[in-house]
Design a protein around this motif. Structure first.
Motif, PDB file in Angstrom:
ATOM      1  N   GLU A   1       0.925  -1.256   0.051  1.00  0.00           N
ATOM      2  CA  GLU A   1      -0.148   0.036   0.141  1.00  0.00           C
ATOM      3  C   GLU A   1       0.917   1.153  -0.033  1.00  0.00           C
ATOM      4  OE1 GLU A   1      -3.964  -0.093   0.342  1.00  0.00           O
ATOM      5  OE2 GLU A   1      -3.405  -1.913  -0.580  1.00  0.00           O
ATOM      6  N   SER A   2       0.243   2.410   0.190  1.00  0.00           N
ATOM      7  CA  SER A   2       0.894   3.597   0.183  1.00  0.00           C
ATOM      8  C   SER A   2       1.555   4.337   1.275  1.00  0.00           C
ATOM      9  CB  SER A   2      -0.331   4.852  -0.385  1.00  0.00           C
ATOM     10  OG  SER A   2       0.097   6.076  -0.105  1.00  0.00           O
ATOM     11  N   PRO A   3       2.871   4.568   1.223  1.00  0.00           N
ATOM     12  CA  PRO A   3       3.527   5.409   2.319  1.00  0.00           C
ATOM     13  C   PRO A   3       2.986   6.859   2.754  1.00  0.00           C
ATOM     14  CG  PRO A   3       4.861   4.883   0.443  1.00  0.00           C
ATOM     15  CD  PRO A   3       3.649   4.594  -0.022  1.00  0.00           C
ATOM     16  N   MET A   4       2.183   7.124   1.891  1.00  0.00           N
ATOM     17  CA  MET A   4       1.470   8.676   2.021  1.00  0.00           C
ATOM     18  C   MET A   4       0.323   8.345   2.885  1.00  0.00           C
ATOM     19  SD  MET A   4       3.207  11.107   0.808  1.00  0.00           S
ATOM     20  CE  MET A   4       1.951  12.438   1.308  1.00  0.00           C
ATOM     21  N   ILE A   5      -0.437   7.379   2.644  1.00  0.00           N
ATOM     22  CA  ILE A   5      -1.832   7.366   2.901  1.00  0.00           C
ATOM     23  C   ILE A   5      -2.072   5.895   4.166  1.00  0.00           C
ATOM     24  CG2 ILE A   5      -4.255   6.886   2.224  1.00  0.00           C
ATOM     25  CD1 ILE A   5      -3.523   8.346  -0.403  1.00  0.00           C
TER      26      ILE A   5
ATOM     27  N   PRO B   1      -3.960   6.366  -5.152  1.00  0.00           N
ATOM     28  CA  PRO B   1      -4.130   7.816  -4.503  1.00  0.00           C
ATOM     29  C   PRO B   1      -2.726   7.740  -3.578  1.00  0.00           C
ATOM     30  CG  PRO B   1      -6.190   6.402  -4.079  1.00  0.00           C
ATOM     31  CD  PRO B   1      -5.394   5.496  -4.851  1.00  0.00           C
ATOM     32  N   GLY B   2      -2.326   8.884  -3.702  1.00  0.00           N
ATOM     33  CA  GLY B   2      -0.937   9.367  -2.982  1.00  0.00           C
ATOM     34  C   GLY B   2       0.117   9.167  -3.799  1.00  0.00           C
ATOM     35  N   GLY B   3       0.050   8.429  -5.093  1.00  0.00           N
ATOM     36  CA  GLY B   3       1.245   8.504  -6.065  1.00  0.00           C
ATOM     37  C   GLY B   3       2.392   7.393  -5.783  1.00  0.00           C
ATOM     38  N   ILE B   4       2.793   7.391  -4.521  1.00  0.00           N
ATOM     39  CA  ILE B   4       3.735   6.534  -4.513  1.00  0.00           C
ATOM     40  C   ILE B   4       3.324   5.119  -3.901  1.00  0.00           C
ATOM     41  CG2 ILE B   4       5.861   5.993  -2.802  1.00  0.00           C
ATOM     42  CD1 ILE B   4       5.859   8.974  -1.910  1.00  0.00           C
ATOM     43  N   TRP B   5       3.928   4.190  -4.195  1.00  0.00           N
ATOM     44  CA  TRP B   5       3.272   2.811  -3.626  1.00  0.00           C
ATOM     45  C   TRP B   5       4.618   1.891  -3.110  1.00  0.00           C
ATOM     46  CZ3 TRP B   5      -1.531   2.917  -3.226  1.00  0.00           C
ATOM     47  CH2 TRP B   5      -2.100   1.712  -2.865  1.00  0.00           C
ATOM     48  N   SER B   6       4.196   1.322  -2.251  1.00  0.00           N
ATOM     49  CA  SER B   6       5.199   0.270  -1.441  1.00  0.00           C
ATOM     50  C   SER B   6       5.116  -1.140  -1.669  1.00  0.00           C
ATOM     51  CB  SER B   6       5.285   0.447   0.048  1.00  0.00           C
ATOM     52  OG  SER B   6       4.270   0.068   0.506  1.00  0.00           O
ATOM     53  N   PHE B   7       6.351  -1.813  -1.625  1.00  0.00           N
ATOM     54  CA  PHE B   7       6.002  -3.435  -1.833  1.00  0.00           C
ATOM     55  C   PHE B   7       7.277  -3.874  -0.771  1.00  0.00           C
ATOM     56  CE2 PHE B   7       5.472  -1.418  -6.051  1.00  0.00           C
ATOM     57  CZ  PHE B   7       4.423  -1.999  -6.500  1.00  0.00           C
TER      58      PHE B   7
ATOM     59  N   LEU C   1      15.123   4.697   0.210  1.00  0.00           N
ATOM     60  CA  LEU C   1      13.664   5.238   0.698  1.00  0.00           C
ATOM     61  C   LEU C   1      13.902   6.469   1.081  1.00  0.00           C
ATOM     62  CD1 LEU C   1      11.991   2.164   2.657  1.00  0.00           C
ATOM     63  CD2 LEU C   1      12.022   2.714   0.307  1.00  0.00           C
ATOM     64  N   PRO C   2      13.123   7.417   0.735  1.00  0.00           N
ATOM     65  CA  PRO C   2      13.012   8.907   1.367  1.00  0.00           C
ATOM     66  C   PRO C   2      12.978   8.914   2.723  1.00  0.00           C
ATOM     67  CG  PRO C   2      11.400   8.722  -0.451  1.00  0.00           C
ATOM     68  CD  PRO C   2      11.808   7.350  -0.110  1.00  0.00           C
ATOM     69  N   ASN C   3      13.491   9.864   3.506  1.00  0.00           N
ATOM     70  CA  ASN C   3      13.783   9.938   5.036  1.00  0.00           C
ATOM     71  C   ASN C   3      12.244   9.439   5.605  1.00  0.00           C
ATOM     72  OD1 ASN C   3      16.193  10.168   5.206  1.00  0.00           O
ATOM     73  ND2 ASN C   3      16.140  12.354   5.073  1.00  0.00           N
ATOM     74  N   PHE C   4      11.179  10.240   5.058  1.00  0.00           N
ATOM     75  CA  PHE C   4       9.903  10.051   5.742  1.00  0.00           C
ATOM     76  C   PHE C   4       9.227   8.988   5.695  1.00  0.00           C
ATOM     77  CE2 PHE C   4       6.435  10.122   2.721  1.00  0.00           C
ATOM     78  CZ  PHE C   4       6.977  10.369   1.401  1.00  0.00           C
ATOM     79  N   ILE C   5       9.744   8.049   4.464  1.00  0.00           N
ATOM     80  CA  ILE C   5       9.405   6.478   4.511  1.00  0.00           C
ATOM     81  C   ILE C   5      10.394   5.724   5.249  1.00  0.00           C
ATOM     82  CG2 ILE C   5       8.881   4.653   3.033  1.00  0.00           C
ATOM     83  CD1 ILE C   5       8.237   6.624   0.891  1.00  0.00           C
ATOM     84  N   SER C   6      11.624   5.917   5.443  1.00  0.00           N
ATOM     85  CA  SER C   6      12.429   4.984   6.191  1.00  0.00           C
ATOM     86  C   SER C   6      12.277   5.341   7.583  1.00  0.00           C
ATOM     87  CB  SER C   6      13.941   5.184   5.658  1.00  0.00           C
ATOM     88  OG  SER C   6      14.320   6.572   6.033  1.00  0.00           O
TER      89      SER C   6
END
Lengths: 290, 290
Positions: free
Chosen positions: A207-211, A241-247, A282-287
């Motif tokens: 799912e999305s690391p933004m949402i 939604p959120g544009g970035i997706w994670s696996f 990963l960007p800091n806010f995701i790591s």
């Protein structure tokens, strides 16, 4: 059951047809697509399955009012969920795809000559039938590589019961709503591990690391309880939604930082030899995520 | 002129207030945000300026009905447009920001001790005033670093007339609609070059590689006509339609592949020392662009 009605999430606005998707979790964000045509709309025993042609992203698959994949950007998701685990495993022979009814993932897998068996366990046969007919850009159309075996049924039950041991298991699930909810729980992942060889690799869309930060954290926690190596990677998926997706991938043996990028097939539209590595930066806010 | 009416792109749906943004070019895609509150809405001589609080992304700046920046993800855009050119230039002392009225870019620039002067030429003073009041997460609020000089006026005219020569020029523009249209033309970029020192570096936001491929190609063509080194890089910008955003930088002297990543300030939320390099590793479908 085929139906002649239009999906209830279609809206007629100023004589134009629009598909309006509401972000599932907080219902505070919508993406709306101008629809040129509804190819097909039917209710299966599991969900409402619609194949629609949007102006912005071409033909698309919509399940229960949620955009699943589009002709314009589906290749990004399918390349990301497929090539990273295959390149991470040193010598994969057989792969299990759970979900993935649009056939995009198995089509990517078939690019690897070293694979001998590609099993796909999709709950809803109607999804696959309709994607073969109306979404050839993703599914590849009606002819499939001989190594691909369709096993329509419940992936949750399949990993509980099968005796086959796989090199790779890919969990290509929709959002954790409706029939897919169990695909995000610990019991399911324990059974995925049971279905893997001791040096197996698994991957899931997380799912999305933004949402959906809570979903990623929960998935990572479950996987860390069950595997020695757990790594999250990301890609652009413009139509989610959120544009970035994670696996998130997991293994007891193989680390993606040791992957041989030269095994990447030539025919990719998103992935390059550099991106198969840098998608883990990963960007800091995701790591920050646990 | 302050106004008590609500923006016309606000819609009351089932007793909830929604902001509906229509993708500017083809008008076939909309993103809608549930609005908690409209902090302010006013018409300047140039455009309609609205500061709104959305449920999904917090306080946001909206110009003429187009989402410009949100508290939740504005840092990504601002870090990307700022740090890449500053790290690419070996010894920058003065910087010109054209546009950037939300003050996010100048706030990022102020993280570099080596910079002596940061000039910001924003057309619409109202944008800056309102962002200082209602968008402190981006603007940093009312107190500014002493090196920052606000010069409210037309950036197109400014680069035609100024005698100052800059190390870096950043073009932080809205979409090429309305007052910003000239910021995408060749005459403007020729004047940007005139305003740079011979070893200067410039950067501009070059729109979405999913949706505005013609704009990126046109921008790259103009820049290649005028600079020896032209490189496009990308980032996730979740609240722009298409999710992926592109930036293009140009210089006659400095190549971003030689940048010293150790100069990256500590306080970034998106950028890491790895991503300042890997943002130039474009997916195949983007590196296809001319």
């Amino acid at each position: 059951m085929k139906t002649n009605e239009l999906p209830k999430y279609f809206k007629n606005i100023d004589d134009e047809l629009w598909f309006e998707e509401v972000e599932v979790e907080k219902k505070d964000l919508k993406i709306s697509y101008k629809v040129n045509k509804c190819f097909s709309y039917a209710k299966s025993p599991y969900q409402e399955v619609a194949l629609i042609d949007t102006n912005a992203f071409g033909p698309c698959l919509v399940l229960d009012g949620v955009m699943q994949t589009t002709s314009a950007d589906g290749f990004i998701y399918n390349e990301m969920i497929t090539h990273i685990p295959v390149l991470t495993h040193k010598n994969p022979k057989n792969v299990l795809v759970i979900g993935g009814g649009d056939c995009g993932a198995v089509r990517e897998l078939a690019k690897y000559e070293e694979l001998e068996t590609i099993d796909m366990v999709e709950l809803d046969e109607l999804v696959t039938e309709e994607c073969i007919k109306f979404l050839p850009e993703i599914s590849g159309g009606p002819s499939f590589d001989k190594r691909i075996n369709f096993k329509f049924g419940d992936g949750v039950e399949y990993v509980k019961e099968t005796d086959i041991k796989y090199d790779i298991v890919m969990v290509d699930s929709p959002d954790p709503e409706g029939p897919a909810k169990d695909l995000f729980g610990e019991e399911f992942y324990k059974n995925v591990k049971r279905t893997l060889k001791t040096d197996g690799v698994m991957v899931c869309q997380s799912e999305s690391p933004m949402i959906h930060r809570n979903i990623i954290e929960n998935t990572r926690k479950i996987l860390k309880n069950n595997f020695k190596i757990v790594k999250t990677y990301i890609a652009f998926v413009p139509t989610y939604p959120g544009g970035i997706w994670s696996f998130t991938m997991a293994s007891d043996v193989y680390d993606p930082s040791d992957m041989d990028v030269n095994r990447l097939p030539l025919e990719t539209r998103y992935l390059t030899k550099k991106i198969v590595k840098s998608c883990f930066d990963l960007p800091n806010f995701i790591s920050d995520l646990k």
